[in-house]
Design an enzyme around this catalytic site. Sequence first.
Site, PDB file in Angstrom:
ATOM      1  N   HIS A 155      47.656  44.983  29.428  1.00  0.00           N
ATOM      2  CA  HIS A 155      49.105  45.156  29.606  1.00  0.00           C
ATOM      3  C   HIS A 155      49.656  43.966  30.366  1.00  0.00           C
ATOM      4  O   HIS A 155      48.886  43.109  30.822  1.00  0.00           O
ATOM      5  CB  HIS A 155      49.426  46.461  30.361  1.00  0.00           C
ATOM      6  CG  HIS A 155      48.933  46.498  31.786  1.00  0.00           C
ATOM      7  ND1 HIS A 155      47.718  47.040  32.148  1.00  0.00           N
ATOM      8  CD2 HIS A 155      49.486  46.037  32.950  1.00  0.00           C
ATOM      9  CE1 HIS A 155      47.563  46.934  33.460  1.00  0.00           C
ATOM     10  NE2 HIS A 155      48.619  46.314  33.977  1.00  0.00           N
ATOM     11  N   HIS A 202      50.216  52.691  30.981  1.00  0.00           N
ATOM     12  CA  HIS A 202      51.247  51.704  30.667  1.00  0.00           C
ATOM     13  C   HIS A 202      50.701  50.627  29.741  1.00  0.00           C
ATOM     14  O   HIS A 202      49.553  50.204  29.846  1.00  0.00           O
ATOM     15  CB  HIS A 202      51.908  51.099  31.902  1.00  0.00           C
ATOM     16  CG  HIS A 202      51.002  50.385  32.852  1.00  0.00           C
ATOM     17  ND1 HIS A 202      49.796  50.855  33.267  1.00  0.00           N
ATOM     18  CD2 HIS A 202      51.155  49.195  33.488  1.00  0.00           C
ATOM     19  CE1 HIS A 202      49.246  50.013  34.109  1.00  0.00           C
ATOM     20  NE2 HIS A 202      50.049  48.985  34.255  1.00  0.00           N
ATOM     21  N   HIS A 217      52.145  39.583  36.011  1.00  0.00           N
ATOM     22  CA  HIS A 217      50.708  39.487  35.724  1.00  0.00           C
ATOM     23  C   HIS A 217      50.376  39.933  34.316  1.00  0.00           C
ATOM     24  O   HIS A 217      51.074  40.715  33.706  1.00  0.00           O
ATOM     25  CB  HIS A 217      49.867  40.288  36.730  1.00  0.00           C
ATOM     26  CG  HIS A 217      50.009  41.787  36.670  1.00  0.00           C
ATOM     27  ND1 HIS A 217      50.889  42.496  37.441  1.00  0.00           N
ATOM     28  CD2 HIS A 217      49.343  42.711  35.935  1.00  0.00           C
ATOM     29  CE1 HIS A 217      50.769  43.784  37.197  1.00  0.00           C
ATOM     30  NE2 HIS A 217      49.836  43.960  36.270  1.00  0.00           N
ATOM     31  N   TYR A 258      44.257  41.575  42.219  1.00  0.00           N
ATOM     32  CA  TYR A 258      45.198  40.574  41.701  1.00  0.00           C
ATOM     33  C   TYR A 258      44.805  39.206  42.215  1.00  0.00           C
ATOM     34  O   TYR A 258      44.554  39.029  43.410  1.00  0.00           O
ATOM     35  CB  TYR A 258      46.632  40.852  42.166  1.00  0.00           C
ATOM     36  CG  TYR A 258      47.252  42.070  41.570  1.00  0.00           C
ATOM     37  CD1 TYR A 258      47.774  42.047  40.283  1.00  0.00           C
ATOM     38  CD2 TYR A 258      47.315  43.248  42.290  1.00  0.00           C
ATOM     39  CE1 TYR A 258      48.347  43.170  39.729  1.00  0.00           C
ATOM     40  CE2 TYR A 258      47.892  44.375  41.739  1.00  0.00           C
ATOM     41  CZ  TYR A 258      48.404  44.330  40.466  1.00  0.00           C
ATOM     42  OH  TYR A 258      48.971  45.440  39.920  1.00  0.00           O
ATOM     43  N   GLU A 268      45.354  40.400  36.634  1.00  0.00           N
ATOM     44  CA  GLU A 268      44.812  41.607  37.257  1.00  0.00           C
ATOM     45  C   GLU A 268      43.517  41.973  36.535  1.00  0.00           C
ATOM     46  O   GLU A 268      43.449  41.860  35.303  1.00  0.00           O
ATOM     47  CB  GLU A 268      45.823  42.756  37.097  1.00  0.00           C
ATOM     48  CG  GLU A 268      45.294  44.117  37.547  1.00  0.00           C
ATOM     49  CD  GLU A 268      46.325  45.238  37.403  1.00  0.00           C
ATOM     50  OE1 GLU A 268      47.135  45.206  36.464  1.00  0.00           O
ATOM     51  OE2 GLU A 268      46.289  46.155  38.247  1.00  0.00           O
TER      52      GLU A 268
HETATM   53  C1  M3P Z   1      49.876  47.826  37.981  1.00  0.00           C
HETATM   54  C2  M3P Z   1      48.924  48.557  37.187  1.00  0.00           C
HETATM   55  C3  M3P Z   1      53.205  48.144  41.372  1.00  0.00           C
HETATM   56  C4  M3P Z   1      52.094  48.533  40.625  1.00  0.00           C
HETATM   57  C5  M3P Z   1      51.602  47.858  39.640  1.00  0.00           C
HETATM   58  C6  M3P Z   1      50.610  48.465  38.889  1.00  0.00           C
HETATM   59  C7  M3P Z   1      54.204  47.170  40.908  1.00  0.00           C
HETATM   60  O1  M3P Z   1      49.942  46.547  37.791  1.00  0.00           O
HETATM   61  O2  M3P Z   1      48.278  47.965  36.362  1.00  0.00           O
HETATM   62  O3  M3P Z   1      48.813  49.783  37.375  1.00  0.00           O
HETATM   63  O4  M3P Z   1      53.330  48.652  42.405  1.00  0.00           O
HETATM   64 FE    FE Z   2      48.977  45.953  36.056  1.00  0.00          FE
END
Ligand code: M3P
Ligand code: FE
Length: 310
Positions: A155, A202, A217, A258, A268
């Site tokens: 993603h 997601h 990312h 990250y 990520e």
């Molecule tokens: C991710 C993920 C935030 C969380 C980001 C989450 C912006 O990147 O892959 O679950 O708090």
């Molecule tokens: Fe993510």
Amino acid sequence: MAMTGVLRPGHAQIRVLDLEEALHFYRNVLGLVETGKDATGRHYFKGWDERDHHSVIIRQADRAGIDFFGFRVLDVATLNQLEKDLNAYGVKTERIPAGELLETGERVRFQAPTGHFFELYAEKTHVGNGSGLVNPAPWNPKTAEHGIAPIRMDHCLLYGPNIQANKDLFTKVLGFRVVEYVMAPDGEHTAAFFMSCSHKAHDIAFVEHPEPGKLHHISYRLESWERVLRAADIIGMNKVPVDISPTRHGVTRGTTIYAWDPSGNRFETFCGSYEPYPDWEPIKWTFDEFGYGLDHTTGKLHESFLTIVS
Ligand code: M3P
Ligand code: FE
């Protein structure tokens, strides 16, 4: 659940500042499988368990970031219908001819309200994961053990203005649904949408940000938390600059690291998360608890995570 329409994230074209340095990183540190190079000098990669020809394309440029993000759709009839639906919704589209990206059919490109370019396509050559389709071995040591070796590009999270309009476009026209969202400090506006076109928590996420078209990312999926910790070892052994060391997100419940590629594009490496059904109500995060949404171990609102994009 039936999956039709937009199937999955298919490719991201990433700009890098120094091609040689980037090639070493993507081949040997991240450990993607290189599948081609085209006449314009772009290099093509995939995660070891992906079956299509490529999911990550890198291009040398004078600034980092993302050129476009593509989604694979079910078939050519779906592609044609989605183009009509986009046009009827008021979104202009452009056809990119088959073969412009190696081993890829015709693409329908459009610009979203956040300024990002997206593409839909129905055809990309199936190259498999190297184990074949009859009595396959579970993994291939040549590809699944080299570098971090994610199973797939999973993603992306993009920053830009007008995320509410992106959410409307993706849900009303492209068949996505909101799985989780984060409220802004004012308690009225939404600061982030996490959206799925599949069984995943997601497939894409957007964060409200004044500058259009920014990359936060690209995420790569690993098979286990042990593999995330192994990725942390490889990151340290290669002195890769780290944004957030291993932890769990509250948002979508993934376990994560990250870090940045040599050009400053954040990536990520994650695993876990959950598999929402389409009838589930979205999860809401209030801004006062968002630190725990971001980093569920410390509850810290990492300044670098919130502000650095490419
Ligand atoms: C991710 C993920 C935030 C969380 C980001 C989450 C912006 O990147 O892959 O679950 O708090
Ligand atoms: Fe993510």
